[in-house]
Design a protein around this motif. Structure first.
Motif, PDB file in Angstrom:
ATOM      1  N   THR A 244      10.447  -9.406   0.323  1.00  0.00           N
ATOM      2  CA  THR A 244      10.724  -9.078  -1.051  1.00  0.00           C
ATOM      3  C   THR A 244      10.990  -7.680  -1.363  1.00  0.00           C
ATOM      4  OG1 THR A 244       8.060  -8.257  -1.214  1.00  0.00           O
ATOM      5  CG2 THR A 244       8.694 -10.526  -1.840  1.00  0.00           C
ATOM      6  N   GLY A 245      10.952  -6.907  -0.358  1.00  0.00           N
ATOM      7  CA  GLY A 245      11.430  -5.497  -0.512  1.00  0.00           C
ATOM      8  C   GLY A 245      10.189  -4.473  -1.231  1.00  0.00           C
ATOM      9  N   ARG A 246       9.168  -5.183  -1.664  1.00  0.00           N
ATOM     10  CA  ARG A 246       8.028  -4.548  -2.431  1.00  0.00           C
ATOM     11  C   ARG A 246       7.108  -3.701  -1.481  1.00  0.00           C
ATOM     12  NH1 ARG A 246       5.524  -8.824  -6.670  1.00  0.00           N
ATOM     13  NH2 ARG A 246       7.517  -9.564  -7.662  1.00  0.00           N
ATOM     14  N   ARG A 247       6.660  -2.440  -1.989  1.00  0.00           N
ATOM     15  CA  ARG A 247       5.733  -1.539  -1.399  1.00  0.00           C
ATOM     16  C   ARG A 247       4.436  -2.287  -1.510  1.00  0.00           C
ATOM     17  NH1 ARG A 247       2.410   3.320  -3.341  1.00  0.00           N
ATOM     18  NH2 ARG A 247       2.625   2.420  -5.580  1.00  0.00           N
ATOM     19  N   VAL A 248       3.686  -2.128  -0.491  1.00  0.00           N
ATOM     20  CA  VAL A 248       2.604  -2.704  -0.279  1.00  0.00           C
ATOM     21  C   VAL A 248       1.526  -1.529  -0.609  1.00  0.00           C
ATOM     22  CG1 VAL A 248       0.683  -3.650   1.235  1.00  0.00           C
ATOM     23  CG2 VAL A 248       2.914  -4.333   1.335  1.00  0.00           C
ATOM     24  N   ALA A 249       1.112  -1.428  -1.782  1.00  0.00           N
ATOM     25  CA  ALA A 249       0.483  -0.110  -2.110  1.00  0.00           C
ATOM     26  C   ALA A 249      -1.080   0.102  -2.005  1.00  0.00           C
ATOM     27  CB  ALA A 249       0.463  -0.201  -3.747  1.00  0.00           C
ATOM     28  N   ALA A 250      -1.674  -1.189  -1.848  1.00  0.00           N
ATOM     29  CA  ALA A 250      -3.273  -1.225  -1.584  1.00  0.00           C
ATOM     30  C   ALA A 250      -3.637  -2.521  -0.843  1.00  0.00           C
ATOM     31  CB  ALA A 250      -3.944  -1.023  -2.897  1.00  0.00           C
ATOM     32  N   CYS A 251      -4.903  -2.436  -0.364  1.00  0.00           N
ATOM     33  CA  CYS A 251      -5.678  -3.591   0.244  1.00  0.00           C
ATOM     34  C   CYS A 251      -7.024  -3.739  -0.408  1.00  0.00           C
ATOM     35  CB  CYS A 251      -5.939  -3.173   1.820  1.00  0.00           C
ATOM     36  SG  CYS A 251      -6.579  -4.672   2.611  1.00  0.00           S
ATOM     37  N   VAL A 252      -7.301  -4.628  -0.839  1.00  0.00           N
ATOM     38  CA  VAL A 252      -8.627  -5.116  -1.699  1.00  0.00           C
ATOM     39  C   VAL A 252      -9.418  -6.185  -0.557  1.00  0.00           C
ATOM     40  CG1 VAL A 252      -9.708  -5.725  -3.710  1.00  0.00           C
ATOM     41  CG2 VAL A 252      -7.594  -4.509  -3.686  1.00  0.00           C
ATOM     42  N   PRO A 253     -10.276  -5.876   0.149  1.00  0.00           N
ATOM     43  CA  PRO A 253     -11.045  -6.529   0.765  1.00  0.00           C
ATOM     44  C   PRO A 253     -12.541  -6.803  -0.085  1.00  0.00           C
ATOM     45  CG  PRO A 253     -11.353  -4.430   1.852  1.00  0.00           C
ATOM     46  CD  PRO A 253     -10.462  -4.451   0.692  1.00  0.00           C
ATOM     47  N   MET A 254     -13.063  -7.985   0.160  1.00  0.00           N
ATOM     48  CA  MET A 254     -14.297  -8.384  -0.576  1.00  0.00           C
ATOM     49  C   MET A 254     -15.396  -8.622   0.161  1.00  0.00           C
ATOM     50  SD  MET A 254     -14.808 -11.662  -3.261  1.00  0.00           S
ATOM     51  CE  MET A 254     -16.263 -11.746  -4.020  1.00  0.00           C
TER      52      MET A 254
ATOM     53  N   THR B  48       7.965   2.814   6.215  1.00  0.00           N
ATOM     54  CA  THR B  48       9.459   3.607   5.763  1.00  0.00           C
ATOM     55  C   THR B  48       8.768   5.038   5.268  1.00  0.00           C
ATOM     56  OG1 THR B  48       9.541   2.985   3.454  1.00  0.00           O
ATOM     57  CG2 THR B  48      10.592   1.426   5.485  1.00  0.00           C
ATOM     58  N   ASN B  49       9.741   5.777   4.857  1.00  0.00           N
ATOM     59  CA  ASN B  49       9.458   7.067   4.101  1.00  0.00           C
ATOM     60  C   ASN B  49       8.646   6.713   2.612  1.00  0.00           C
ATOM     61  OD1 ASN B  49      10.291   8.708   6.197  1.00  0.00           O
ATOM     62  ND2 ASN B  49      12.182   8.765   5.361  1.00  0.00           N
ATOM     63  N   ALA B  50       9.397   5.671   2.142  1.00  0.00           N
ATOM     64  CA  ALA B  50       8.722   5.204   0.780  1.00  0.00           C
ATOM     65  C   ALA B  50       7.312   4.470   0.806  1.00  0.00           C
ATOM     66  CB  ALA B  50       9.743   4.256   0.451  1.00  0.00           C
ATOM     67  N   GLY B  51       6.699   4.429   2.249  1.00  0.00           N
ATOM     68  CA  GLY B  51       5.481   3.495   2.392  1.00  0.00           C
ATOM     69  C   GLY B  51       5.559   2.348   2.967  1.00  0.00           C
TER      70      GLY B  51
ATOM     71  N   ALA C 110      -5.334   0.060   7.564  1.00  0.00           N
ATOM     72  CA  ALA C 110      -4.719   0.348   6.304  1.00  0.00           C
ATOM     73  C   ALA C 110      -4.095   1.928   6.288  1.00  0.00           C
ATOM     74  CB  ALA C 110      -5.456   0.168   5.071  1.00  0.00           C
ATOM     75  N   THR C 111      -4.965   2.798   6.706  1.00  0.00           N
ATOM     76  CA  THR C 111      -4.670   4.154   6.755  1.00  0.00           C
ATOM     77  C   THR C 111      -3.521   4.401   7.511  1.00  0.00           C
ATOM     78  OG1 THR C 111      -7.001   4.873   6.133  1.00  0.00           O
ATOM     79  CG2 THR C 111      -5.533   6.626   7.205  1.00  0.00           C
ATOM     80  N   ALA C 112      -3.457   3.698   8.683  1.00  0.00           N
ATOM     81  CA  ALA C 112      -2.292   3.927   9.511  1.00  0.00           C
ATOM     82  C   ALA C 112      -0.898   3.524   8.890  1.00  0.00           C
ATOM     83  CB  ALA C 112      -2.596   3.239  10.905  1.00  0.00           C
ATOM     84  N   TRP C 113      -0.918   2.405   8.040  1.00  0.00           N
ATOM     85  CA  TRP C 113       0.096   2.102   7.246  1.00  0.00           C
ATOM     86  C   TRP C 113       0.058   2.480   6.073  1.00  0.00           C
ATOM     87  CZ3 TRP C 113       3.626  -1.880   8.790  1.00  0.00           C
ATOM     88  CH2 TRP C 113       3.703  -2.291   9.874  1.00  0.00           C
ATOM     89  N   ARG C 114      -0.729   3.858   5.750  1.00  0.00           N
ATOM     90  CA  ARG C 114      -0.700   4.413   4.372  1.00  0.00           C
ATOM     91  C   ARG C 114      -0.593   3.532   3.154  1.00  0.00           C
ATOM     92  NH1 ARG C 114       5.407   7.030   5.278  1.00  0.00           N
ATOM     93  NH2 ARG C 114       5.079   7.698   2.840  1.00  0.00           N
ATOM     94  N   ILE C 115      -1.610   2.836   3.247  1.00  0.00           N
ATOM     95  CA  ILE C 115      -2.295   1.623   2.151  1.00  0.00           C
ATOM     96  C   ILE C 115      -3.822   2.053   1.938  1.00  0.00           C
ATOM     97  CG2 ILE C 115      -2.699  -0.531   1.772  1.00  0.00           C
ATOM     98  CD1 ILE C 115      -0.683  -1.606   3.933  1.00  0.00           C
TER      99      ILE C 115
END
Length: 384
Positions: A151-161, A142-145, A177-182
């Motif tokens: 949950t309606g929560r923003r997925v702000a980051a991805c942490v692969p190990m 969405t426009n908000a990311g 992740a870049t395509a999904w603005r993460i």
């Protein structure tokens, strides 16, 4: 001969050693004592000193990262990286359940919640196909990311190990992740010296982190580091980890809520001496892994190896057993015989504090957790 007895014999033959064999222990055979003593004599033992600057410079040279900020440990490095990437309270951060608890703890420290996806069967790093499937089935852009529907929560980051120093498919992860603005923050705590092609793990995402705990390939006692190629993030990381103090010869001015996360000079001195030996450590461990690979192949026991096109530091070597029952039997017998072995971490989604976190299917995670054990992987101290 039982499989457990075979494992004991292979490990002893690979090390050409009797007696107790630890999983991974530090080796201090270089300039450690001299550099630590020099630090004590200088009286600069806390978070300001020449060895901190030298340690960061050496890491920039080794990793190719433009900016490296040394921290008190890998957990604080990851915590700060999440904050720098804009992760906030009630956000979701996608990561893998098959990881050490510090990965998820750091997400919680930032006020966010982990969302678990599966790993690849050949690298034990976060699966880009599982990531793509989770995003397409559970999220909406969405426009908000990127928003998690349930949950309606923003997925702000991805942490692969990069588990055990085995490079994950980070290029594919970053692309998705870049395509999904993460934002991608690499947990390269175990991957110092590991590469994909010629590029060092931890330098593909917006930020990456390292750990220098006592059991790592290079140790500062504790210690961690933030890596980034973004000059503004690098500057901000150094500022916030140093209590957000505005530089001045005597005034105590602070312009943000900062953190006391900077690595002490005393620890950095130890780290500089260790980094001088990194190439030798990696060469030893890769040779050990080759001996293991050949011996376990003859015994028909799968040994975990690096993917084509990648170079692993083989921080922890691992084998796969038939099932949970054989795994537990081998753990008992090998440790009783003085060969230290350990299971992989308990999957994070099974721990009480993360049991209600969002997740995708985790079949590969569960399969690996029920079969894998780590075997002695450290550099044996050479006779004086």
């Amino acid at each position: 001969m039982s499989r457990a007895t075979t494992i004991v014999q292979i490990v002893r033959d690979a090390y050409r050693a009797e007696g107790f064999l630890p999983l991974h222990a530090p080796v201090f055979q270089g300039n450690e004592s001299a550099y630590v003593q020099a630090t004590i004599e200088s009286t600069f033992v806390s978070s300001v000193g020449a060895y901190v600057d030298q340690f960061e410079a050496m890491l920039r040279e080794i990793t190719g990262a433009s900016h490296v900020i040394a921290t008190t440990n890998g957990t604080t490095a990851l915590h700060m990286s999440l904050l720098l990437a804009g992760v906030g309270r009630d956000d979701l951060v996608i990561t893998q359940s098959l990881s050490f608890v510090a990965t998820a703890n750091s997400i919680a420290h930032a006020g966010a919640t982990p969302a678990f996806v599966d790993v690849d069967a050949d690298s034990y790093g976060l699966s880009h196909t599982a990531l793509k499937a989770f995003l397409e089935s559970e999220c909406v852009l969405t426009n908000a990311g990127c928003i998690h529907r349930a949950t309606g929560r923003r997925v702000a980051a991805c942490v692969p190990m990069h588990s055990f120093g085995l490079p994950a498919r980070i290029e594919e992860i970053v692309e998705i992740a870049t395509a999904w603005r993460i934002s991608v923050i690499e947990d390269a705590a175990e991957a110092l010296g590991s590469k994909i092609g010629s590029r060092h793990c931890g330098t593909f995402g917006k930020l990456g982190t390292l750990s220098f705990n006592g059991n790592k390939i290079v140790t500062t006692g504790g210690g961690g580091a933030i890596m980034t190629n973004d000059p503004e993030l690098g500057k901000r990381a150094k500022h916030l980890t140093t209590t957000a103090k505005v530089p001045h010869r005597w005034r105590f001015e602070h312009d943000a809520i900062g953190f006391n996360f900077r690595l002490p000079n005393l620890n950095a001195a130890l780290g500089c001496a260790q980094l001088e030996q990194l190439d030798a450590f990696i060469a030893y461990k890769r040779d050990l892994a080759q001996r293991y690979s050949e011996a376990f192949a003859k015994a028909d026991i799968p040994f975990v190896t690096e993917r084509p096109g990648t170079t692993s530091n083989y921080w922890l070597c691992a084998i796969l057993l038939k099932d949970l029952a054989e795994r537990d039997e081998c753990l008992e017998i090998t440790n009783e015989a003085g060969v230290m072995t350990r299971p992989i971490w308990e999957p994070l989604h099974t721990l009480p504090m993360f049991s209600s976190a969002p997740r995708g299917p985790l079949e590969v995670t569960q399969e690996i957790a029920s079969r894998l054990i780590n075997i002695p992987s450290g550099v044996l101290r050479q006779p004086a």
